[in-house]
Design a protein around this motif. Structure first.
Motif, PDB file in Angstrom:
ATOM      1  N   GLU A 117       0.812  -1.210   0.000  1.00  0.00           N
ATOM      2  CA  GLU A 117       0.000   0.000   0.000  1.00  0.00           C
ATOM      3  C   GLU A 117       0.849   1.266   0.000  1.00  0.00           C
ATOM      4  OE1 GLU A 117      -3.750  -0.089   2.056  1.00  0.00           O
ATOM      5  OE2 GLU A 117      -3.111  -1.865   3.145  1.00  0.00           O
ATOM      6  N   ASN A 118       0.223   2.350  -0.423  1.00  0.00           N
ATOM      7  CA  ASN A 118       0.838   3.670  -0.414  1.00  0.00           C
ATOM      8  C   ASN A 118       0.750   4.227   1.007  1.00  0.00           C
ATOM      9  OD1 ASN A 118       1.623   6.317  -0.718  1.00  0.00           O
ATOM     10  ND2 ASN A 118      -0.057   6.897  -2.074  1.00  0.00           N
ATOM     11  N   TYR A 119       1.851   4.172   1.738  1.00  0.00           N
ATOM     12  CA  TYR A 119       1.807   4.596   3.134  1.00  0.00           C
ATOM     13  C   TYR A 119       1.562   6.093   3.261  1.00  0.00           C
ATOM     14  CZ  TYR A 119       2.810   4.824   8.078  1.00  0.00           C
ATOM     15  OH  TYR A 119       2.696   5.030   9.430  1.00  0.00           O
ATOM     16  N   ASP A 120       1.966   6.880   2.270  1.00  0.00           N
ATOM     17  CA  ASP A 120       1.757   8.326   2.338  1.00  0.00           C
ATOM     18  C   ASP A 120       0.280   8.696   2.280  1.00  0.00           C
ATOM     19  OD1 ASP A 120       4.403   9.219   2.640  1.00  0.00           O
ATOM     20  OD2 ASP A 120       4.790   8.942   0.506  1.00  0.00           O
ATOM     21  N   THR A 176      -5.632   3.978  -0.615  1.00  0.00           N
ATOM     22  CA  THR A 176      -4.243   3.656  -0.274  1.00  0.00           C
ATOM     23  C   THR A 176      -3.595   2.725  -1.298  1.00  0.00           C
ATOM     24  OG1 THR A 176      -4.940   1.801   1.136  1.00  0.00           O
ATOM     25  CG2 THR A 176      -4.687   3.964   2.186  1.00  0.00           C
ATOM     26  N   LEU A 178      -1.374   1.187  -4.066  1.00  0.00           N
ATOM     27  CA  LEU A 178       0.013   1.445  -4.437  1.00  0.00           C
ATOM     28  C   LEU A 178       0.131   1.444  -5.959  1.00  0.00           C
ATOM     29  CD1 LEU A 178       2.944   1.788  -3.490  1.00  0.00           C
ATOM     30  CD2 LEU A 178       3.136  -0.699  -3.441  1.00  0.00           C
ATOM     31  N   ASP A 179       0.460   2.597  -6.531  1.00  0.00           N
ATOM     32  CA  ASP A 179       0.535   2.674  -7.990  1.00  0.00           C
ATOM     33  C   ASP A 179       1.812   3.342  -8.498  1.00  0.00           C
ATOM     34  OD1 ASP A 179      -0.007   5.255  -7.256  1.00  0.00           O
ATOM     35  OD2 ASP A 179      -2.024   5.315  -8.101  1.00  0.00           O
ATOM     36  N   ARG A 184       6.740   6.621   0.306  1.00  0.00           N
ATOM     37  CA  ARG A 184       6.756   5.600   1.347  1.00  0.00           C
ATOM     38  C   ARG A 184       5.686   4.540   1.074  1.00  0.00           C
ATOM     39  NH1 ARG A 184       6.198   8.529   6.891  1.00  0.00           N
ATOM     40  NH2 ARG A 184       4.415   9.426   5.789  1.00  0.00           N
ATOM     41  N   MET A 185       6.050   3.306   1.333  1.00  0.00           N
ATOM     42  CA  MET A 185       5.165   2.168   1.059  1.00  0.00           C
ATOM     43  C   MET A 185       5.099   1.256   2.278  1.00  0.00           C
ATOM     44  SD  MET A 185       6.920   1.290  -2.585  1.00  0.00           S
ATOM     45  CE  MET A 185       7.686   2.664  -3.454  1.00  0.00           C
TER      46      MET A 185
END
Length: 231
Positions: A117-120, A176, A178-179, A184-185
């Motif tokens: 996932e995209n942690y940001d 969230t 992830l792409d 941060r991930m």
């Protein structure tokens, strides 16, 4: 700085043997690398040849866990079971992008749910908990963005803004997703007691090794998770 994920102690009534590896990646200053493009195909072939010796027992444990919080695993299986079914049906799973292909390869080879996932995009601390039924889950259905709520009692991952993954690890939210290989991930490998602990460690090593090759110079924070009381 990364917020340490928390597992609600109420999860013990559903899956007392739950344990996981959490991997945070900071690729802000990372370079562009590559990973073996055959990893996903090789993992599919491994599954077709029979897979890990604990695979059937481990995925059966996930199905039992889903039943315990009211889900129907035949309709909405855990992510590892869904991937395995695609391989059993088609002999392969489609390529998406290098990072998704990497964690899908780990998931198939080790028969465990793996997500990235995209942690940001997170708001506050990630936590595995029991849904009240009023939380917001953002998703896309037939190309249209919609919001829905989990069922009361459902196991969910969430942050301060809402549900990030429904039915434990069945479907991630669009917020969230992830792409991109920047910023941060967060990656999570989840297991139950029917998976050998050393195999979970091996799966974590395979993922961190691949991420290091894919994003040379990235920062890596790897942690073990288990059922602990919330702060």
């Amino acid at each position: 700085m990364f917020e340490i994920p928390v597992v609600d102690e109420r999860i013990a009534s559903i899956a007392p043997g739950f344990r996981a590896i959490s991997i945070h990646i900071d690729a802000t200053n990372a370079e562009t690398g590559s990973v073996d493009t055959n990893l996903l195909a090789e993992a599919c072939n491994f599954v077709s040849a029979g897979g890990a010796p604990w695979a059937d027992a481990h995925l059966a444990s996930w199905s039992e866990t889903y039943f315990r919080f009211g889900a129907k695993p035949n309709r909405t299986p855990c992510s590892a079971q869904a991937l395995r079914k695609r391989v059993e049906k088609d002999g392969k799973v489609p390529t998406i992008n290098p990072v998704v292909d990497l964690y899908n390869a780990v998931s198939l080879r080790y028969a465990l749910p793996v997500g990235g996932e995209n942690y940001d995009a997170y708001v506050g601390r990630p936590r595995l908990t029991i849904a009240a039924g009023t939380e917001v889950f953002e998703t896309v259905v037939n190309g249209e963005a919609i919001k829905e709520c989990p069922a009361p009692g459902e196991a969910i991952w969430r942050d301060d803004a809402g549900v990030t993954c429904r039915r434990w690890n069945w479907r991630q939210c669009s917020r969230t997703r992830l792409d991109a290989l920047t910023g941060r991930m967060w990656f999570l490998l989840e297991s139950l007691e029917t998976m050998p602990e050393n195999a979970l460690e091996e799966a974590g090593d395979m993922l961190t090794d691949g991420l290091s090759r894919l994003m040379p110079g990235c920062g890596i924070l790897k942690q073990k998770l288990s059922i602990t009381p919330p702060p």
